[in-house]
Design a protein around this motif. Structure first.
Motif, mmCIF file in Angstrom:
data_model
loop_
_atom_site.group_PDB
_atom_site.id
_atom_site.type_symbol
_atom_site.label_atom_id
_atom_site.label_comp_id
_atom_site.label_asym_id
_atom_site.label_seq_id
_atom_site.Cartn_x
_atom_site.Cartn_y
_atom_site.Cartn_z
ATOM 1 N N GLU A 1 0.844 -1.200 0.000
ATOM 2 C CA GLU A 1 0.000 0.000 0.000
ATOM 3 C C GLU A 1 0.875 1.244 0.000
ATOM 4 O OE1 GLU A 1 -3.278 2.303 2.833
ATOM 5 O OE2 GLU A 1 -2.673 0.243 3.302
ATOM 6 N N LEU A 2 0.439 2.284 -0.701
ATOM 7 C CA LEU A 2 1.207 3.520 -0.809
ATOM 8 C C LEU A 2 1.120 4.296 0.500
ATOM 9 C CD1 LEU A 2 2.836 5.211 -2.878
ATOM 10 C CD2 LEU A 2 0.706 6.414 -3.407
ATOM 11 N N PRO A 3 2.265 4.591 1.152
ATOM 12 C CA PRO A 3 2.261 5.307 2.428
ATOM 13 C C PRO A 3 2.235 6.829 2.211
ATOM 14 C CG PRO A 3 4.483 4.610 1.915
ATOM 15 C CD PRO A 3 3.614 4.150 0.769
ATOM 16 N N VAL A 4 1.078 7.361 1.935
ATOM 17 C CA VAL A 4 0.957 8.764 1.538
ATOM 18 C C VAL A 4 1.527 9.699 2.601
ATOM 19 C CG1 VAL A 4 -0.661 10.615 0.952
ATOM 20 C CG2 VAL A 4 -1.048 8.295 0.084
ATOM 21 N N GLU A 5 1.118 9.533 3.840
ATOM 22 C CA GLU A 5 1.551 10.449 4.890
ATOM 23 C C GLU A 5 3.062 10.393 5.098
ATOM 24 O OE1 GLU A 5 -0.878 8.225 5.194
ATOM 25 O OE2 GLU A 5 -2.657 9.527 5.205
ATOM 26 N N GLU A 6 3.628 9.201 5.061
ATOM 27 C CA GLU A 6 5.076 9.069 5.251
ATOM 28 C C GLU A 6 5.848 9.731 4.108
ATOM 29 O OE1 GLU A 6 2.796 6.758 5.639
ATOM 30 O OE2 GLU A 6 3.341 5.230 7.105
ATOM 31 N N ILE A 7 5.348 9.588 2.894
ATOM 32 C CA ILE A 7 6.008 10.235 1.745
ATOM 33 C C ILE A 7 5.898 11.750 1.858
ATOM 34 C CG2 ILE A 7 5.923 10.558 -0.755
ATOM 35 C CD1 ILE A 7 5.013 7.623 -0.963
ATOM 36 N N GLN A 8 4.724 12.228 2.245
ATOM 37 C CA GLN A 8 4.549 13.671 2.413
ATOM 38 C C GLN A 8 5.495 14.219 3.473
ATOM 39 O OE1 GLN A 8 0.297 13.524 3.114
ATOM 40 N NE2 GLN A 8 -0.128 14.462 1.122
ATOM 41 N N GLN A 9 5.680 13.448 4.544
ATOM 42 C CA GLN A 9 6.619 13.864 5.583
ATOM 43 C C GLN A 9 8.039 13.930 5.038
ATOM 44 O OE1 GLN A 9 6.076 14.926 8.663
ATOM 45 N NE2 GLN A 9 8.273 15.171 9.080
ATOM 46 N N ALA A 10 8.432 12.926 4.252
ATOM 47 C CA ALA A 10 9.777 12.913 3.680
ATOM 48 C C ALA A 10 9.985 14.076 2.715
ATOM 49 C CB ALA A 10 10.016 11.587 2.964
ATOM 50 N N GLY B 1 14.318 18.557 4.586
ATOM 51 C CA GLY B 1 15.543 18.763 3.837
ATOM 52 C C GLY B 1 15.339 19.474 2.509
ATOM 53 N N GLU B 2 16.403 19.451 1.703
ATOM 54 C CA GLU B 2 16.381 20.107 0.398
ATOM 55 C C GLU B 2 15.539 19.321 -0.593
ATOM 56 O OE1 GLU B 2 17.759 23.029 -0.611
ATOM 57 O OE2 GLU B 2 18.160 23.351 1.518
ATOM 58 N N PRO B 3 14.817 20.009 -1.477
ATOM 59 C CA PRO B 3 14.024 19.299 -2.489
ATOM 60 C C PRO B 3 14.905 18.613 -3.523
ATOM 61 C CG PRO B 3 13.928 21.662 -2.869
ATOM 62 C CD PRO B 3 14.637 21.473 -1.561
ATOM 63 N N GLY B 4 14.289 17.695 -4.255
ATOM 64 C CA GLY B 4 14.991 16.960 -5.297
ATOM 65 C C GLY B 4 13.984 16.301 -6.211
ATOM 66 N N VAL B 5 14.261 15.076 -6.637
ATOM 67 C CA VAL B 5 13.374 14.327 -7.530
ATOM 68 C C VAL B 5 12.822 13.126 -6.775
ATOM 69 C CG1 VAL B 5 13.224 12.940 -9.639
ATOM 70 C CG2 VAL B 5 14.529 15.072 -9.632
ATOM 71 N N PHE B 6 11.505 12.972 -6.821
ATOM 72 C CA PHE B 6 10.825 11.822 -6.223
ATOM 73 C C PHE B 6 10.298 10.939 -7.340
ATOM 74 C CE2 PHE B 6 6.524 10.320 -4.542
ATOM 75 C CZ PHE B 6 7.050 9.130 -4.056
ATOM 76 N N PHE B 7 10.762 9.687 -7.381
ATOM 77 C CA PHE B 7 10.319 8.720 -8.389
ATOM 78 C C PHE B 7 9.220 7.832 -7.805
ATOM 79 C CE2 PHE B 7 14.687 9.555 -9.893
ATOM 80 C CZ PHE B 7 14.450 9.789 -11.234
#
Length: 365
Positions: A128-137, A141-147
């Protein structure tokens, strides 16, 4: 060797090894490819191709065809010799890389090769996609690329678009670039292209290797904003997409109808193989929205070698965290799939001493 960046020699090779087998079901290739009449037309056009000349610098004519096909501004289309090269360019451009785990190994592999800071968020139970955990990550820190591959590889799961869109909103707010890798979108119920149109912080990655049946041609593309496309395009080698590739892909784009027919055949076979595997005494197959099935086994090495002994080559996935005991099988032709199923049940009896129970064969409890 002092001439080489010190982190590179210690890195492991890309995690793929091949073997010879009568039936090859290890790389998620289409079992069908170009129809015979299109192959004949391709051969005819090849006779006129000036191979003594370099191709266009960034496959501009092909980018134009893709833009027309996708309904996307040509300036936002980036073409590469396979989507892997575009992933590599995106990683080269990024300050940081965020991923999910398990995931397509090339994101992490590219990050380590290029020395880009890398972080992954674990999928929840059942992939299952961990939406809240990804949003927290994304907020740290500094932005970048999320795949984010969707449909997801290597599990075959499909993440609901409203959940993906919620993550995309956070990515935009935090100034990350979110790249949705849609290598298998033709096999899924929906895609994110419409949501990505006009968005600076959301891009779509696609390939001709899967549903189009052109893995050998090596062509992939990015649909992005003008700003992102320009950066990625500059990071790709000039003249990098061969004229032969352009010729094959342009021909396929002129006749896209064959893709839907091939996809439907694969879908039917995928569902059949999945249902057959429900009766397997020791293997557990996961539902899939791709052209492959992920299967959990008691011993991935034993399953891999046992199938190979019977002439069927699949892909081990147990090197990926969270996929202990897992193998992955590409959906092939009906004959190839039957051979895989026969080998799978023979192996259960030989390796684990178990046979298919009569009630399981009927699907009854």
């Amino acid at each position: 060797m002092k001439a080489i960046k010190p982190h590179l020699p210690a890195l492991p090779d890309y995690p793929y090894t091949t073997a010879q087998a009568l039936i090859k079901l290890d790389q998620n290739e289409s079992p069908y490819g170009l129809p015979a009449e299109l192959k004949a037309e391709l051969a005819s056009r090849l006779a006129e191709l000036p191979l003594n000349r370099y191709p266009r610098m960034h496959a501009e004519t092909l980018a134009e065809r893709i833009a027309d096909f996708e309904g996307w501004p040509e300036s936002g289309v980036v073409v590469g010799p396979g989507s892997n090269t575009i992933i590599f360019a995106l990683v080269a451009a990024a300050q940081n890389i965020l991923d999910v785990q398990p995931s397509f190994v090339h994101y992490e592999h590219s990050a380590h090769l290029l020395g880009a800071p890398y972080k992954a968020v674990l999928l929840r139970e059942g992939f299952e996609l961990p939406v809240e955990e990804i949003q927290q990550a994304l907020s740290e820190g500094e932005p970048g690329v999320f795949f984010l591959p969707n449909p997801h590889t290597p599990t075959g799961a499909f993440f609901a678009l409203e959940r993906v869109a919620a993550i995309a909103q956070t990515a935009a707010a935090e100034e990350w670039l979110m790249v949705v890798d849609e290598a298998y979108y033709q096999f899924a119920p929906a895609d994110m292209k419409r949501q990505a149109q006009g968005e600076l912080h959301l891009a779509i990655l696609r390939t001709f290797s899967k549903a189009w049946g052109l893995a050998g041609a090596r062509a992939g593309y990015l649909l992005a904003s003008d700003e992102v496309a320009r950066v990625v395009r500059n990071l790709l080698p000039p003249f990098g997409v061969p004229s032969l590739t352009v010729l094959a892909v342009e021909l396929a784009l002129e006749h896209p109808g064959y893709v839907a027919e091939a996809v439907e055949k694969v879908r039917r076979e995928r569902d059949r193989v999945y249902l057959e595997l429900k009766a397997h005494p020791v293997w557990d197959a996961y539902p899939s929205h791709t052209n492959f099935l992920l299967i959990r086994t008691p011993d991935a090495e034993a399953a891999y070698q046992g199938l190979l002994k019977r002439g069927v080559l699949v892909r081990r996935q147990d090197h990926i965290p969270g996929l202990e005991g897992a193998i992955r099988v590409t959906i092939g032709t009906p004959v190839e799939n039957d051979a895989f199923l026969q080998a799978a049940f023979e192996l259960a009896k030989e390796e684990w001493g178990k046979e298919k129970e009569p009630d399981d064969a009927t699907g009854e409890d």
